[in-house]
Design a protein around this motif. Sequence first.
Motif, PDB file in Angstrom:
ATOM      1  N   GLU A 190      47.895  51.951  41.572  1.00  0.00           N
ATOM      2  CA  GLU A 190      46.955  50.964  41.053  1.00  0.00           C
ATOM      3  C   GLU A 190      47.456  49.560  41.342  1.00  0.00           C
ATOM      4  OE1 GLU A 190      48.035  50.223  36.373  1.00  0.00           O
ATOM      5  OE2 GLU A 190      46.660  51.875  36.834  1.00  0.00           O
ATOM      6  N   ALA A 191      46.488  48.633  41.404  1.00  0.00           N
ATOM      7  CA  ALA A 191      46.771  47.215  41.580  1.00  0.00           C
ATOM      8  C   ALA A 191      45.806  46.443  40.687  1.00  0.00           C
ATOM      9  CB  ALA A 191      46.623  46.801  43.043  1.00  0.00           C
ATOM     10  N   LYS A 192      46.109  45.180  40.423  1.00  0.00           N
ATOM     11  CA  LYS A 192      45.301  44.428  39.457  1.00  0.00           C
ATOM     12  C   LYS A 192      45.073  43.011  39.952  1.00  0.00           C
ATOM     13  CE  LYS A 192      46.402  45.001  35.184  1.00  0.00           C
ATOM     14  NZ  LYS A 192      47.066  44.927  33.854  1.00  0.00           N
ATOM     15  N   GLU A 193      43.831  42.531  39.743  1.00  0.00           N
ATOM     16  CA  GLU A 193      43.496  41.138  40.018  1.00  0.00           C
ATOM     17  C   GLU A 193      42.420  40.711  39.014  1.00  0.00           C
ATOM     18  OE1 GLU A 193      43.511  37.791  40.472  1.00  0.00           O
ATOM     19  OE2 GLU A 193      44.770  38.529  42.103  1.00  0.00           O
ATOM     20  N   SER A 194      42.844  40.079  37.937  1.00  0.00           N
ATOM     21  CA  SER A 194      41.914  39.761  36.842  1.00  0.00           C
ATOM     22  C   SER A 194      40.884  38.708  37.214  1.00  0.00           C
ATOM     23  CB  SER A 194      42.702  39.300  35.610  1.00  0.00           C
ATOM     24  OG  SER A 194      43.465  38.139  35.915  1.00  0.00           O
ATOM     25  N   SER A 195      41.135  37.912  38.240  1.00  0.00           N
ATOM     26  CA  SER A 195      40.184  36.856  38.599  1.00  0.00           C
ATOM     27  C   SER A 195      38.915  37.400  39.239  1.00  0.00           C
ATOM     28  CB  SER A 195      40.845  35.853  39.548  1.00  0.00           C
ATOM     29  OG  SER A 195      41.136  36.451  40.799  1.00  0.00           O
ATOM     30  N   TYR A 196      38.880  38.678  39.584  1.00  0.00           N
ATOM     31  CA  TYR A 196      37.697  39.240  40.233  1.00  0.00           C
ATOM     32  C   TYR A 196      36.598  39.617  39.254  1.00  0.00           C
ATOM     33  CZ  TYR A 196      40.392  39.731  44.571  1.00  0.00           C
ATOM     34  OH  TYR A 196      41.135  39.491  45.709  1.00  0.00           O
ATOM     35  N   LEU A 253      34.028  49.818  54.780  1.00  0.00           N
ATOM     36  CA  LEU A 253      35.187  49.112  55.306  1.00  0.00           C
ATOM     37  C   LEU A 253      36.439  49.979  55.228  1.00  0.00           C
ATOM     38  CD1 LEU A 253      36.519  46.534  56.382  1.00  0.00           C
ATOM     39  CD2 LEU A 253      36.686  45.728  54.007  1.00  0.00           C
ATOM     40  N   ARG A 254      36.657  50.629  54.077  1.00  0.00           N
ATOM     41  CA  ARG A 254      37.830  51.487  53.927  1.00  0.00           C
ATOM     42  C   ARG A 254      37.783  52.653  54.920  1.00  0.00           C
ATOM     43  NH1 ARG A 254      42.076  49.602  51.948  1.00  0.00           N
ATOM     44  NH2 ARG A 254      42.760  51.680  51.308  1.00  0.00           N
ATOM     45  N   GLU A 255      36.595  53.226  55.094  1.00  0.00           N
ATOM     46  CA  GLU A 255      36.443  54.345  56.024  1.00  0.00           C
ATOM     47  C   GLU A 255      36.742  53.922  57.456  1.00  0.00           C
ATOM     48  OE1 GLU A 255      33.113  56.416  53.123  1.00  0.00           O
ATOM     49  OE2 GLU A 255      32.485  55.242  54.859  1.00  0.00           O
ATOM     50  N   SER A 256      36.323  52.706  57.823  1.00  0.00           N
ATOM     51  CA  SER A 256      36.573  52.215  59.181  1.00  0.00           C
ATOM     52  C   SER A 256      38.064  51.959  59.416  1.00  0.00           C
ATOM     53  CB  SER A 256      35.785  50.929  59.429  1.00  0.00           C
ATOM     54  OG  SER A 256      36.309  49.849  58.678  1.00  0.00           O
ATOM     55  N   GLU A 257      38.824  51.801  58.341  1.00  0.00           N
ATOM     56  CA  GLU A 257      40.256  51.546  58.443  1.00  0.00           C
ATOM     57  C   GLU A 257      41.079  52.820  58.292  1.00  0.00           C
ATOM     58  OE1 GLU A 257      40.824  48.587  55.447  1.00  0.00           O
ATOM     59  OE2 GLU A 257      40.095  46.949  56.713  1.00  0.00           O
ATOM     60  N   GLY A 258      40.392  53.983  58.243  1.00  0.00           N
ATOM     61  CA  GLY A 258      41.104  55.249  58.253  1.00  0.00           C
ATOM     62  C   GLY A 258      41.470  55.800  56.892  1.00  0.00           C
ATOM     63  N   SER A 259      40.757  55.410  55.843  1.00  0.00           N
ATOM     64  CA  SER A 259      41.077  55.890  54.495  1.00  0.00           C
ATOM     65  C   SER A 259      40.338  57.161  54.116  1.00  0.00           C
ATOM     66  CB  SER A 259      40.763  54.788  53.464  1.00  0.00           C
ATOM     67  OG  SER A 259      41.631  53.693  53.633  1.00  0.00           O
ATOM     68  N   ARG A 290      35.882  42.844  51.060  1.00  0.00           N
ATOM     69  CA  ARG A 290      37.149  42.699  51.776  1.00  0.00           C
ATOM     70  C   ARG A 290      38.302  42.441  50.805  1.00  0.00           C
ATOM     71  NH1 ARG A 290      33.854  39.650  55.233  1.00  0.00           N
ATOM     72  NH2 ARG A 290      34.627  37.697  54.336  1.00  0.00           N
ATOM     73  N   ALA A 291      38.038  41.625  49.787  1.00  0.00           N
ATOM     74  CA  ALA A 291      39.084  41.331  48.810  1.00  0.00           C
ATOM     75  C   ALA A 291      39.499  42.589  48.059  1.00  0.00           C
ATOM     76  CB  ALA A 291      38.593  40.261  47.832  1.00  0.00           C
ATOM     77  N   LEU A 292      38.541  43.416  47.673  1.00  0.00           N
ATOM     78  CA  LEU A 292      38.864  44.652  46.980  1.00  0.00           C
ATOM     79  C   LEU A 292      39.599  45.625  47.895  1.00  0.00           C
ATOM     80  CD1 LEU A 292      35.826  45.598  44.695  1.00  0.00           C
ATOM     81  CD2 LEU A 292      38.071  44.738  44.030  1.00  0.00           C
ATOM     82  N   SER A 293      39.225  45.658  49.166  1.00  0.00           N
ATOM     83  CA  SER A 293      39.916  46.520  50.119  1.00  0.00           C
ATOM     84  C   SER A 293      41.372  46.104  50.251  1.00  0.00           C
ATOM     85  CB  SER A 293      39.221  46.467  51.483  1.00  0.00           C
ATOM     86  OG  SER A 293      39.860  47.305  52.412  1.00  0.00           O
ATOM     87  N   GLU A 294      41.621  44.819  50.306  1.00  0.00           N
ATOM     88  CA  GLU A 294      42.999  44.321  50.372  1.00  0.00           C
ATOM     89  C   GLU A 294      43.750  44.675  49.092  1.00  0.00           C
ATOM     90  OE1 GLU A 294      42.600  40.198  51.140  1.00  0.00           O
ATOM     91  OE2 GLU A 294      41.814  40.467  53.183  1.00  0.00           O
ATOM     92  N   LEU A 295      43.065  44.576  47.947  1.00  0.00           N
ATOM     93  CA  LEU A 295      43.700  44.936  46.679  1.00  0.00           C
ATOM     94  C   LEU A 295      44.070  46.413  46.670  1.00  0.00           C
ATOM     95  CD1 LEU A 295      44.491  43.947  43.819  1.00  0.00           C
ATOM     96  CD2 LEU A 295      42.196  44.628  43.066  1.00  0.00           C
ATOM     97  N   ALA A 296      43.168  47.260  47.167  1.00  0.00           N
ATOM     98  CA  ALA A 296      43.465  48.698  47.231  1.00  0.00           C
ATOM     99  C   ALA A 296      44.683  48.956  48.104  1.00  0.00           C
ATOM    100  CB  ALA A 296      42.250  49.459  47.773  1.00  0.00           C
ATOM    101  N   GLY A 297      44.814  48.213  49.199  1.00  0.00           N
ATOM    102  CA  GLY A 297      45.945  48.391  50.089  1.00  0.00           C
ATOM    103  C   GLY A 297      47.267  48.003  49.461  1.00  0.00           C
ATOM    104  N   LYS A 298      47.216  47.205  48.385  1.00  0.00           N
ATOM    105  CA  LYS A 298      48.438  46.772  47.714  1.00  0.00           C
ATOM    106  C   LYS A 298      48.891  47.761  46.640  1.00  0.00           C
ATOM    107  CE  LYS A 298      47.335  41.852  48.289  1.00  0.00           C
ATOM    108  NZ  LYS A 298      46.969  40.595  47.573  1.00  0.00           N
TER     109      LYS A 298
END
Length: 436
Positions: A190-196, A253-259, A290-298
Amino acid sequence: MVFPRRASWRSLFPLVLLTVGAAYALGSWNWCGTWAERAPVLLSQVKGEGPLRAGAAKVALAPPFPVVVAGYSPPRPEATQSDPPLHARAVVLEAGSSRVGLVSLELLLVTDVVTARVREHAKTLGLQDVLVLATHTHSSLGGYDSRLVSQLVGTGRYREDSEATVVAAASAALGQAASALTDVTLELGEAKESSYVYTRSGGTAPDGTLTRAVLRGGSAPVAELLFFAAHPAMVPRQRAYVDPDYPGRLSTLRESEGSGVTLLLQGAVGNASVAYSEGQGLERVSGFARALSELAGKAPLASAGPSVRLSLARAEAVMPRPDASRLVPAFTRAAGDNLLCSSAERVAEVSALVLGPLELVTVPGEPTVDAGSELVRRTGASGVLGLAGGYVGYVETPDLVNAKGGESRRQYFGPALLERLGVAAELAASTAGFTR
């Protein structure tokens, strides 16, 4: 020839007054009757443990154009195309003697009718049970909910072909996923970004936590489950296209990146909206994805081990009598109750899902963060998912309902709603084998 004098408005006033009075009296009559109370009933249970297998698929959800765009009160635009395309996504899971399915539909909500029809098809695939969930997209197709209140406030005029389209897409995705079962491992993070995210109507705000579950087959993911809580209401209201909003863009987006096939499942979202300002219009929607995808990657991933628990239990809660006291003026309260009663189900389904360390409660509506916290406290769940297996509207805490605060101004039932769902959730959780 002598013509009769035209009746003046004064002579018609008593008739008008009598007609209005009769309509008011008729609308104020207690058409709801009494709503029985009883303990929740266990509907089904599936439980197993062992090496995990999974299959996943996504299928186009092709609306029968032209179709109304669901999500808001009238006037609603009518769409003749989808941009980007809508999808149904499914994951089938198998461990030990358990085989269950998860279906995510890029819709405003799912109905109990759609859920029941999808489950009937799932039986032919050898699945023991299925959870059907909506992404809560406020810009998808409508017309698939026959309930009057839903037609008036969200989904538009009911059409059999819209409902059939939804059922067909969900069933096809399940079928393809069931035929693609393979050995997988489960990884969680899990990752967290409260500003979203931010709170809309008071109460506790979502903390921006994104939970990620990866089903990895060999070196490549078969599927990815993302649990997040934020209203997909970013697409402009009067856009004459059906649109999957950020959940569809994020999954693609996630699917295109191989997830692997990526399902976005909504958490305790009832009092939350997206707060993200990159770009304007559809650029803003894509930016948030895109921001959520980056968050998932973290999200750092940890393996759940070679043997995984998999269980799903469903319980039936008896609903309290509908309550329009916060929705309409006091003098129309009885008529408002009657309107809600004409569309309200007398029972609702609550589920408990165990997937390795994940222990999730699902409810058929939009639980606020505070309502979700109460369900977690009662059941020991690691999280709560909304918009599953039907739709009863918002679910708020009794204190805020009594104070007419939070999302209770949009809740169709009185303060007893969370208690009824909570008792059923406890039954489902204990049956599913929650350990907390």
